[in-house]
Structure formats: structure tokens, C-alpha cells
Design a protein around this motif. Structure first.
Motif, PDB file in Angstrom:
ATOM      1  N   ALA A 496      16.140  49.717   6.118  1.00 17.14           N
ATOM      2  CA  ALA A 496      15.111  50.511   6.784  1.00 17.14           C
ATOM      3  C   ALA A 496      14.925  51.779   5.972  1.00 17.14           C
ATOM      4  O   ALA A 496      15.854  52.238   5.299  1.00 17.14           O
ATOM      5  N   SER A 497      13.714  52.314   6.017  1.00 16.38           N
ATOM      6  CA  SER A 497      13.512  53.593   5.354  1.00 16.38           C
ATOM      7  C   SER A 497      12.512  54.413   6.126  1.00 16.38           C
ATOM      8  O   SER A 497      11.758  53.890   6.959  1.00 16.38           O
ATOM      9  N   VAL A 498      12.536  55.696   5.877  1.00 17.57           N
ATOM     10  CA  VAL A 498      11.655  56.608   6.583  1.00 17.57           C
ATOM     11  C   VAL A 498      11.115  57.633   5.590  1.00 17.57           C
ATOM     12  O   VAL A 498      11.819  58.032   4.653  1.00 17.57           O
ATOM     13  N   TYR A 499       9.878  58.031   5.802  1.00 23.09           N
ATOM     14  CA  TYR A 499       9.293  59.133   5.041  1.00 23.09           C
ATOM     15  C   TYR A 499       8.856  60.196   6.032  1.00 23.09           C
ATOM     16  O   TYR A 499       8.025  59.926   6.909  1.00 23.09           O
ATOM     17  N   SER A 500       9.431  61.367   5.912  1.00 25.67           N
ATOM     18  CA  SER A 500       9.013  62.468   6.777  1.00 25.67           C
ATOM     19  C   SER A 500       9.427  63.791   6.160  1.00 25.67           C
ATOM     20  O   SER A 500      10.475  63.893   5.509  1.00 25.67           O
ATOM     21  N   THR A 501       8.608  64.797   6.405  1.00 25.80           N
ATOM     22  CA  THR A 501       8.955  66.161   5.986  1.00 25.80           C
ATOM     23  C   THR A 501       9.567  66.938   7.153  1.00 25.80           C
ATOM     24  O   THR A 501       9.933  68.091   6.997  1.00 25.80           O
ATOM     25  N   ASN A 502       9.660  66.273   8.291  1.00 25.47           N
ATOM     26  CA  ASN A 502      10.106  66.931   9.522  1.00 25.47           C
ATOM     27  C   ASN A 502      11.568  66.578   9.791  1.00 25.47           C
ATOM     28  O   ASN A 502      11.901  65.408  10.006  1.00 25.47           O
ATOM     29  N   GLU A 503      12.417  67.604   9.767  1.00 25.58           N
ATOM     30  CA  GLU A 503      13.858  67.355   9.899  1.00 25.58           C
ATOM     31  C   GLU A 503      14.190  66.671  11.228  1.00 25.58           C
ATOM     32  O   GLU A 503      15.067  65.818  11.298  1.00 25.58           O
ATOM     33  N   GLN A 504      13.453  67.008  12.265  1.00 24.50           N
ATOM     34  CA  GLN A 504      13.720  66.387  13.574  1.00 24.50           C
ATOM     35  C   GLN A 504      13.366  64.903  13.540  1.00 24.50           C
ATOM     36  O   GLN A 504      14.088  64.063  14.102  1.00 24.50           O
ATOM     37  N   VAL A 505      12.279  64.593  12.863  1.00 23.34           N
ATOM     38  CA  VAL A 505      11.903  63.179  12.738  1.00 23.34           C
ATOM     39  C   VAL A 505      12.982  62.425  11.960  1.00 23.34           C
ATOM     40  O   VAL A 505      13.368  61.303  12.322  1.00 23.34           O
ATOM     41  N   LEU A 506      13.489  63.046  10.908  1.00 28.42           N
ATOM     42  CA  LEU A 506      14.545  62.388  10.128  1.00 28.42           C
ATOM     43  C   LEU A 506      15.783  62.167  11.005  1.00 28.42           C
ATOM     44  O   LEU A 506      16.409  61.106  10.958  1.00 28.42           O
ATOM     45  N   ALA A 512      17.700  56.264  15.475  1.00 21.51           N
ATOM     46  CA  ALA A 512      17.083  54.951  15.707  1.00 21.51           C
ATOM     47  C   ALA A 512      17.760  53.896  14.842  1.00 21.51           C
ATOM     48  O   ALA A 512      18.047  52.779  15.293  1.00 21.51           O
ATOM     49  N   ALA A 513      18.029  54.259  13.584  1.00 21.01           N
ATOM     50  CA  ALA A 513      18.685  53.311  12.677  1.00 21.01           C
ATOM     51  C   ALA A 513      20.088  52.997  13.179  1.00 21.01           C
ATOM     52  O   ALA A 513      20.551  51.855  13.118  1.00 21.01           O
ATOM     53  N   MET A 514      20.764  54.036  13.683  1.00 21.45           N
ATOM     54  CA  MET A 514      22.112  53.819  14.204  1.00 21.45           C
ATOM     55  C   MET A 514      22.053  52.891  15.415  1.00 21.45           C
ATOM     56  O   MET A 514      22.846  51.963  15.545  1.00 21.45           O
ATOM     57  N   ASP A 515      21.111  53.159  16.313  1.00 23.74           N
ATOM     58  CA  ASP A 515      20.978  52.292  17.497  1.00 23.74           C
ATOM     59  C   ASP A 515      20.633  50.858  17.092  1.00 23.74           C
ATOM     60  O   ASP A 515      21.087  49.903  17.719  1.00 23.74           O
ATOM     61  N   ALA A 516      19.811  50.730  16.074  1.00 22.31           N
ATOM     62  CA  ALA A 516      19.388  49.400  15.630  1.00 22.31           C
ATOM     63  C   ALA A 516      20.460  48.733  14.773  1.00 22.31           C
ATOM     64  O   ALA A 516      20.439  47.521  14.573  1.00 22.31           O
ATOM     65  N   GLY A 517      21.384  49.543  14.253  1.00 26.27           N
ATOM     66  CA  GLY A 517      22.437  48.993  13.408  1.00 26.27           C
ATOM     67  C   GLY A 517      21.961  48.637  12.017  1.00 26.27           C
ATOM     68  O   GLY A 517      22.364  47.615  11.453  1.00 26.27           O
ATOM     69  N   VAL A 518      21.132  49.499  11.445  1.00 24.42           N
ATOM     70  CA  VAL A 518      20.640  49.226  10.089  1.00 24.42           C
ATOM     71  C   VAL A 518      20.774  50.494   9.242  1.00 24.42           C
ATOM     72  O   VAL A 518      20.631  51.607   9.752  1.00 24.42           O
ATOM     73  N   ALA A 519      21.065  50.321   7.962  1.00 20.66           N
ATOM     74  CA  ALA A 519      21.183  51.472   7.064  1.00 20.66           C
ATOM     75  C   ALA A 519      19.801  52.049   6.798  1.00 20.66           C
ATOM     76  O   ALA A 519      18.811  51.323   6.758  1.00 20.66           O
ATOM     77  N   LEU A 520      19.765  53.354   6.586  1.00 19.98           N
ATOM     78  CA  LEU A 520      18.498  54.063   6.440  1.00 19.98           C
ATOM     79  C   LEU A 520      18.431  54.775   5.096  1.00 19.98           C
ATOM     80  O   LEU A 520      19.368  55.465   4.700  1.00 19.98           O
ATOM     81  N   SER A 521      17.293  54.605   4.417  1.00 21.43           N
ATOM     82  CA  SER A 521      17.003  55.400   3.219  1.00 21.43           C
ATOM     83  C   SER A 521      15.902  56.388   3.576  1.00 21.43           C
ATOM     84  O   SER A 521      14.932  56.015   4.236  1.00 21.43           O
ATOM     85  N   GLU A 522      16.082  57.625   3.149  1.00 21.09           N
ATOM     86  CA  GLU A 522      15.122  58.659   3.536  1.00 21.09           C
ATOM     87  C   GLU A 522      14.367  59.184   2.320  1.00 21.09           C
ATOM     88  O   GLU A 522      14.977  59.558   1.327  1.00 21.09           O
ATOM     89  N   ASN A 523      13.043  59.207   2.452  1.00 16.97           N
ATOM     90  CA  ASN A 523      12.173  59.855   1.458  1.00 16.97           C
ATOM     91  C   ASN A 523      12.483  59.426   0.025  1.00 16.97           C
ATOM     92  O   ASN A 523      12.665  60.262  -0.853  1.00 16.97           O
TER      93      ASN A 523
END
Lengths: 571, 571
Positions: A496-506, A512-523
Motif C-alpha cells: 500500500a502507498s499514500v501520497y499526502s503533504t498533510n501529516e495527519q493524513v499520513l 489504516a495500514a496497520m488495521d488492514a495489516g499491510v505495509a505502507l510506503s509514503e510519498n
């Protein structure tokens, strides 16, 4: 523990490496033993040509290297390169019962050699595989359809690093159990003293079931985790991706024999033509009572069957199946970097990776970027443009896209409008067919983008393997994160990955990734891609969602592959 | 990680202990936190009386302590002491769905508290259980039928040490994953730098299914392994052994609440009267989709069902069932010590231990001893005599034998000739009934010995739980070891022991035990008994034979109870 003389030498040779790798695994810092560049400066001036020649000969010599396995007398093998050519390699068919008997007979000496010796022998095997990385690259390319450099990297050094990681994880786990202790219980009088010896024993015979797209990368962790913990391994390759594992098995057998061990510790079970009404070889082997450990990469149907039936039969089953790899786009301060990174991730090997992104969630009200606010439609256009530009030069594009691996993938790639219509989506970018300059029979396709509404869950809640991604219009980023949670929990995901400039969104995305059980890459906007993980640092899979019940390589992946038998006596 | 103020205090309080226990677990040296002597010098002058009083009140107060669980409004509980008295304790019936919902809601704060805080809170729970060891001893005695001192030891400090061991094993395993790393990949230009954070997440809701004979000892490892790795736990006691676990759960809930966590992290699911045609509560809970981990001790039928169906449903299932605990007698230089040790092992709690020896293999040509050669018949006579002498004083004997726990055990104990006849064996020593001086309704029985020929495999190849052992006449020690191998591989065993003065025989016995996957005790003639294992040093079970699929407590017992979720970003 009784190390043979050659094995003792390997222990010395590889001691420092194993220490360094052990340190890296504990800290999860950067570590790589096997250089990823196929450059002549790294692998030698003649390596490329020698690899090419060896590959051409391997099509004839693969049989010979395995001729000493217990066989049925039948030759099997019908590999056709996704690039067109028929490989022509033939393999001796394993006599399953005799093979398993040979594997079992090989256990005691391998078990008694001890964990350190086994690790050293495994490292030697991997080093020897590394030395043949160019040959392996051709073998991986012409079975998986990967482009050449990727075949070299993912099929060679990256797979080898993952193999080494599994060996080290297994060694660490085994070393945690002391060989012996003097136990001294205080009493009113003299203490009670006992000597306790702890012997490590393997589970039994291990089975590795390989896949078509990553014949080595996905087979090595299980193969080396089982072997390093003392279990003999039978490798059952995908019928269309035998050669890379035939090379692997033959190298392993040679090293084992040179180190004074039984070649039967690693055997290849290549599959013949399917017989109407009969179980496939994977099922036959998985059901064999002597098989105690199964590592599987492949489709979810057989994977789920293995998880269910294998586990019910008391076998350890480690699976990697499929899932809905997810990207949540919220905002970015580097639109160009984001689009380039995504375009690469979609294009690499035409999305035929268990880690390739498929579902891209974008708010219907659009996103804000360093190049101004973009509506959903504008973002779709930008992303389609980035994919198109990235693949605009045919000769360069084929070196990223590779070839489509099978008719199923091809059918999606060649009729995107039909697919979009069936799913109730819109074609945002149709797939562009490319003729490969060297392999005119290969089906090469630039990835397509299909737009769907978030409400159309059936359209994007099943894996759509290959060069098609979905741009999903949501009610906003919180809704995107909810969909990530919901779809990954239910259907799984490798990435999973996310793009956001908003620290709260990150922060919300991490939750969400933790709840879903998937690793997350950011930006990710540079040269790291969501579909690539680094051995010794990134876990591949989490074991916490339906896509995979285990991870490369954590303690849980190795700790149960051996057991401890104590003997105790007064001293 | 966010430790509440009281939790932070617990972290400080228990830091040194956790370090010492971690060291012990790694070396497997002697370690015990909880003194096994019920002496007033250890537990205080008033502890015994207070424990007695608390136990008497517990029969009324157990309900109150659990009244805040989500309940159905129904009271359950029908415990009758194996010593005769009806306990009279009632428990609020758990509303399963509401209980599971409450457990799930409790996860995030417990998960985010981190491994170290969880370990400290768990130690505090165990310490508080320890402070009530006298009360617990009565509760264990009057549910299991164990004699008092054993109830105190096995139900109290020994169980508490096993609980601590599980906590420490879980902590060690979690600490192996770093919280964060800066990963730096060298490139031609600037290195690529990423921060990677690793968050540990629990599996989900854990279920612990307790047994009648060791309500605490066998429940604590799973309970604390799951709790320490972040999973809320629902404890389903055996209907006849609720009170010890009700006390445990109420203490755990109090400590959790004081430390600022949700009481719903540990809940008791006491079972009502069985309903004709309906699934038992254990099955209902095991099948609940939210339950991800199951720890079970009990009969092999339900255990096998759980292993099969639980595993097939993707749950982690840890079982301890039953087996054929084996003694191989070859020779001895301490006949008296051997006979005394065996007599104790047979007599302790009337053999109602999953670890009590059952099958004693003796060569038909007899054995050599420091008191001369003994024929099979002479040895049988000596062993029968030792058991008889050991239990000759009724008042002393009942303090070892305890009470038979259920009608099934009683039926075997009270009709040994009938049993021997059915099995085709000979009564070498009939069971002697003893009237308990304080509990006239208890059925107390001195162990019986039945002689059978090795050829009569059906007679001794099923567990005969309780005060009956088989003296099996074999063709010699090699045949005895072959039978150990064969029967344990097929039917399992928790323990094995050997008596021999011959080093080669001992070596062969170690090999046989290794092949069979069972721990071996050699030449026990003093105060260590084959049916007792020491936390932190001896593994209980091996997970390598059908008696149990796991061991207290190795890495494999804890490593898969949590998963790791990575998030990574450029820095």
C-alpha cells in the motif's frame, strides 16, 4: 555436530559474512551481499557472454545435471518463453516416493551437522548461484517474461539476498537455543545439578511450490529457510518456469555433495503434461504424508486449498497469493515525482508483480499539488500522460514492460475497452501494444487505466493481474482510507502507498495500514518503488491480511521449521 | 508508545526482573521467581489461614469480581470437588458477541502501549496471582483433585513461573524487531535514505481453553503469550475447573484497570449446563471469526478437531492433548533410587498428569542392577513393592495421590482386574483404595501395574489416563527403543525416560527420543521426576509428536502471535 572437512572450510569462509548479515537483520539496516548491477565492472568482462552461452546450453544440459535424481524414466518439460521461443529444456521426472525416501534418508547427517554448518553450506550455494547470475537472468527472462535487467536483478542478486536473509534468520533462530546447560537448583542441602542437552531436529520433508512470474525470488526464502533448519527440500516449479529452479537445484546439489552431504537434500520435481482427471503434481506432493512444510506462491484458489487442507493435516503452510495493492492519493508537493514513480510502478514488468499497485483512490473533489489543484479528471489525465510518456520509446519501454506471461494477462491487456465495459468503468488510458524489436511474438502492452466509482466495489475488489490499474473516485481521503481498510482486510494486499503533504493524513494512513495489516510506503517520488522491497530491511508481506499468511523473513517464518528435543541427566 | 503513568511505574518496578528472566531464558539456566514452598517463612505467617478464608469466600465472591463483564444475565457454575464438596461458586455467563466486541475495542490502546509495557503489566498480574497462591491452591485442589502441596506448587508458583516464561519469551521476540531504522542505500550519487518504522500488531482475539487437571499451569502459557503480544484473551475454563481461572481473570482485570487499560483484555467465559444438540462453548468460541488464536489443553478428540478446523480457518492453534509417556528400563546402578523415583512418578496425583509415565518397557530376559540381575518378573515384583511401600501410610499417601478427578479415571482405578482382562494383560499390582481421612467421599487409589507382552500393542497404545501403568515385556532394550520410536511417533508422548548404565544404550535412547520427537530424562533416581519440567529450562512438550503441536515456551510458541507492519518514507 560433525562438520565434514569441506563443510568446516565453508564455515570459516563464510563466518564473517554471516556475522555481518546477522547484525543487519537485527537492525534492519541496509545490507546486500550480491551486487544488483549486471555491469561487467561488477560481474566481469566475460560474464554476460558466458551467461548467454550457458543459458543456450542449459536448455540441453538441465537434464544431465539432474539425471541422478530418482526418476520415473520419463522426460518432462514444455516451456515456451513469453518472448516467443520454445525453450526445449527437458527434465527427468522425479519418482515421488523414491525422491521422498531419498530425502528422508538424507536427514540425519544434515541434521547432525548443526545449524552453523548448514548456514555456511547454504551461503556457498547462494554464492555459486550468484556467480551464474547472467545465465539465471536469461532463464528467468525466458520463463517469466520479465525484461532482461529486471530478470537479472529480481531473479538474481535480489533473490539471492532474500535467500541469504532466510538463511540468516534461520541461523539466528537456531542459535538462540543453547546446545547444553548445567542447571543447578538450590535446595537446603547440595544443589540439584543436571545437564540438559538441546538437539535441533527438522520437521521432515519440505516442499516449495514455485510460481511463473518470480521463479527464484519467491521460491528462495522457503527453500533456504527449510534447508537451513535441517529439512530436505523438494522444489516443484511452475511448469512454465522450470529452468531457473532446475539451475538452482543442480547448483545446490553440487555444493551439498562437495561439502560431504547427500544431494537428495534438494530435489527438483518438474511436472509433466497435466493428466485429465488426475491431481497436479503440487497437490500430490502436498498431500504426501512425509511432507511437513509447504511454501507456496501462486494463485489464491490453490493457495487457499493448501492453507486449509495442509494445515488441517498438521503441515506448516506458508503462502503468498494475491491481493488488492492500493495507492491513496491525497496531495503532493512533487507532482512530477509522484507521477513518474507511479508510472514506473505500473509499467515495471507490466504490473505482473504481486506487489504492483492496482487500486488508486483519488478524491472526487480532486487533489492539491505543487502545480496547483487538480480535479479527479485532471489527475487522471496527468497520470495517463505520465504512463504514456514513460513508455513512449518502444525500444526503451520493452526493457521495462517485459512480455505478458500468459493468455489470461494478455486477454486483459488486449481488450481494455471490453474489460472496462464488463466492470462498469471508463477507459482513462487504453493499453498500447508494442512490438518488441527482438521478439516479434511477444505481447508487450503499456499499462491501461480504468476509472471507476468507489461505489462499484465489484469492479476493483478482485485482483486484476497485469497491466491494468483502477483510478477509483472516492468521497475524499477518509473514504479512501476506509476503502483501503475494508478491501485489504477482506481481500488482502502485498503493498500500500499514500501520497499526502498533510501529516495527519499520513498518520491516519499508517493507522489504516496497520488495521488492514499491510505495509505502507509514503510519498515515494524517487528511485524507491512501492512494488520493491529490500531484503534484511523490508518485510515482504505481513502475514496479517489474506494476501499472504507469512512474511519474508521474520522469526515466525523460520522458528517452527525445526523443533528442540531435550535430554537431561544428573551430573 | 504511550505508557499510562501507572504502567510506566510498573515498567520501572519490573525492569530488572525482566532482564534477569530474559537472561535465564536465553541460557536455560535455573530460574524461578515464585517460591515453591508454601511455608509461612516464605509466604508469611498468616498466608495459609488467609488463603483458606479467601477460598471459602471466593465461592461467593467469584461472581462479583466478574460482574462487569458483558453478560447474558444468566449465572452458571456447577463445580463439585473431586474431594466431595460442592463448590457452589456461580459465574456470570459471558455474552459471547458482546464480549468479543469489548475485547476488540480494547486492542488499540493495549497494542500501542508497546511490548515492554505489556510485559510489565503482565508481570504485575502474575505477582498479584502469586500473592494469592494459598487461595489458588485450595481452588486448584478442589477442582482438579490434586493434593494440597501439589495444588500449591503446580497450580501456584510453578504455573506462575511458566506464565512469566511466556511473558519473557513474548517480550524477547517483540524486542527483536526494532522500532525504527534509517536505511541508507549507497548509490553513485547521494545515498538513498529512508526511515522505516515497524509497528507490532496483535493477531486479534485469543481464546484459551483450560483443562480439568491443571487449570492454571496449562492455561497460563497461552494466556500470557497472547496477552503479552497484544491480543485480548477470552479464557474458557473446563466446567469443573472454573474457580482457579476465575480468580486469575479477576486479578488480571484489576491490574489492567489499575494500569489504565481496559478490563475487557481478559475475560472469563464460564460454561453453563450443556444443551442437548448444541455446540459446547469452546466450539462456539473457537468458530467465532474474530478469534484468531486458540490455546488448548485437553482430550485428543476435540484437540484434533481444533487443529484441523481451526487451522483450516486460518487460526493459530496450539494444542496439548495426550500421549503414551514411556519409560525404557535397561539396567541401573541404583535400583532403590530408580524404584523410588518411578513409584513417586506413578503415584503423584494418581498419574493424572499429561506427563505421568504409562508404558514401561522391560526386556523379557530381565535387567542388571546394583542388587544383582532381576528377571522381568522379579523387577515387576520390586516395582509393585516400591509403589505399595511408597503409599503404605494412608494419611501420607493421600497427600501425594490426591483424588481421582472424574468417573472415567475412577472406573479404571476401581476395576483393574476387569481392565487387565479386557486388554489381555495380567494384574501385577491391583489398585488399593484409600479412604481420605478428611474427605470420605473422595476416591483415592494407589496406582496399579498391568503386565503385557510387547506383541499386544492395542493394550498399551492408547492413553490410559490415571493410576494405571503397563509393564511391557520386550525382546530386549533395542526392541524397547524401537517401540518407543514407533508408538510415540504414532500416538505421541509428553515425556520419555530411560534407565541404563550402558553409555551406548543411553546414546541409542537419545537417538530414539530424537526420532520420536520426545524429550528424554536419563537415570532419574533422586528428586527430579520425569513428569515435572522446570520453566525457563525444560521445554514442556516438543511439538514434534502428536501429543502436542507446540512447546512451553519456545520462539515458535510466541513469534506468530503478533505481526509487523512497516511504514517507510524518504528522509
Amino acid at each position: 555436530m560433525t562438520a565434514t572437512a569441506p563443510a568446516a572450510e565453508l564455515l570459516d569462509t563464510h563466518r564473517e559474512l554471516l556475522e555481518a548479515a546477522t547484525h543487519a537483520l537485527a537492525t534492519r539496516e541496509y545490507f546486500s551481499r550480491y551486487p544488483e548491477s549486471p555491469s561487467p565492472r561488477v560481474y566481469g568482462e566475460t560474464a554476460a557472454q558466458e551467461g548467454q552461452t550457458a543459458f543456450e546450453q542449459a536448455q540441453n544440459s538441465a537434464f544431465r545435471a539432474l539425471a541422478d535424481q530418482p526418476g520415473t524414466g520419463t522426460e518432462v518439460g514444455a516451456e515456451v518463453s513469453p518472448y516467443g521461443p520454445t525453450l526445449g529444456a527437458r527434465y527427468p521426472e522425479l519418482d515421488v516416493d523414491a525422491g521422498i525416501e531419498a530425502a528422508r534418508a538424507a536427514i540425519p547427517a544434515w541434521r547432525d551437522a548443526g545449524a552453523a554448518t548448514r548456514a555456511a553450506v547454504c551461503v556457498e550455494i547462494i554464492d555459486r548461484i550468484n556467480a551464474r547470475s547472467h545465465e539465471m537472468a536469461h532463464a528467468v527472462m525466458h520463463t517469466s517474461g520479465q525484461p532482461f535487467v529486471m530478470s537479472f536483478q529480481a531473479g538474481g542478486p535480489h533473490a539471492q539476498d532474500r535467500a541469504l536473509e532466510a538463511v540468516v534468520a534461520a541461523l539466528v533462530e537456531q542459535k538462540r537455543v543453547p546446545e547444553s546447560v548445567t542447571w543447578e537448583k538450590p535446595t537446603k542441602g547440595d544443589p540439584i545439578r543436571m545437564q540438559k542437552d538441546y538437539r535441533l531436529v527438522p520437521r521432515g520433508v519440505a516442499l516449495v511450490i514455485g510460481c511463473n512470474t518470480f521463479p527464484t525470488w519467491n521460491a528462495y526464502p522457503g527453500l533456504f529457510a527449510s534447508l537451513a533448519t535441517g529439512n530436505p527440500v523438494i522444489v516443484k516449479p511452475h511448469p512454465q518456469a522450470v529452468l531457473p529452479l532446475a539451475l538452482t537445484v543442480s547448483i545446490a546439489r553440487d555444493v551439498l555433495a562437495e561439502a560431504g552431504f547427500d544431494r537428495a537434500l534438494v530435489q527438483l520435481a518438474a511436472e509433466g503434461e497435466p493428466v485429465e482427471g488426475a491431481d497436479g503434481l503440487a497437490k500430490v506432493l502436498a498431500c504426501h504424508p512425509a511432507v511437513s512444510i509447504i511454501d507456496y506462491t501462486g494463485g489464491p484458489t490453490f493457495g487457499a486449498w493448501l492453507e486449509r487442507e495442509g494445515a488441517a493435516a498438521g503441515k506448516l503452510v506458508y503462502t503468498e497469493k494475491a491481493g488488492l495493492n492500493t495507492v491513496v492519493v491525497d496531495s503532493t508537493d512533487d507532482l512530477k515525482g509522484m507521477l513518474g514513480n507511479l508510472a514506473f510502478s505500473f509499467s515495471l514488468y507490466s504490473g505482473q508483480m504481486c506487489t504492483a499497485p492496482q487500486n488508486v483512490y483519488v478524491p472526487s473533489e480532486g487533489i492539491s499539488t505543487d502545480e496547483g489543484d487538480l480535479s479527479y479528471e485532471q489527475f487522471a489525465e496527468k497520470l495517463a500522460g505520465a504512463i504514456t510518456r514513460f513508455n513512449s520509446d518502444d525500444a526503451r519501454a520493452v526493457e521495462i514492460l517485459g512480455a505478458t506471461v500468459n493468455p489470461d494477462v494478455r486477454s486483459r491487456a488486449t481488450d481494455v475497452p471490453g474489460l472496462a465495459q464488463r466492470l462498469g468503468g471508463d477507459v482513462l488510458l487504453d493499453s498500447r501494444p508494442i512490438t518488441h524489436p527482438n521478439y516479434p511474438d511477444a505481447v508487450v502492452a503499456v499499462p491501461a487505466l480504468i476509472g471507476v466509482d468507489a461505489g462499484n466495489l465489484p469492479a476493483y475488489s478482485q485482483e486484476c493481474f497485469g497491466p491494468v490499474a483502477f483510478l477509483i473516485r472516492t468521497d475524499g481521503t477518509p473514504a479512501s482510507l476506509d476503502l483501503l481498510r475494508q478491501t485489504v482486510r477482506e481481500h488482502g494486499a502485498m503493498t500500500a502507498s499514500v501520497y499526502s503533504t498533510n501529516e495527519q493524513v499520513l498518520e491516519d494512513a499508517r493507522d489504516a495500514a496497520m488495521d488492514a495489516g499491510v505495509a505502507l510506503s509514503e510519498n515515494l517520488t524517487g528511485q524507491i518503488f512501492v512494488n520493491q522491497t529490500a531484503a534484511f530491511s523490508d518485510f515482504h508481506g505481513t502475514g496479517a491480511n489474506p494476501a499472504a499468511n507469512s512474511a519474508y523473513t521474520d522469526a515466525a517464518f523460520v522458528a517452527n521449521r525445526f523443533r528442540v528435543i531435550t535430554s537431561r541427566r544428573h551430573v
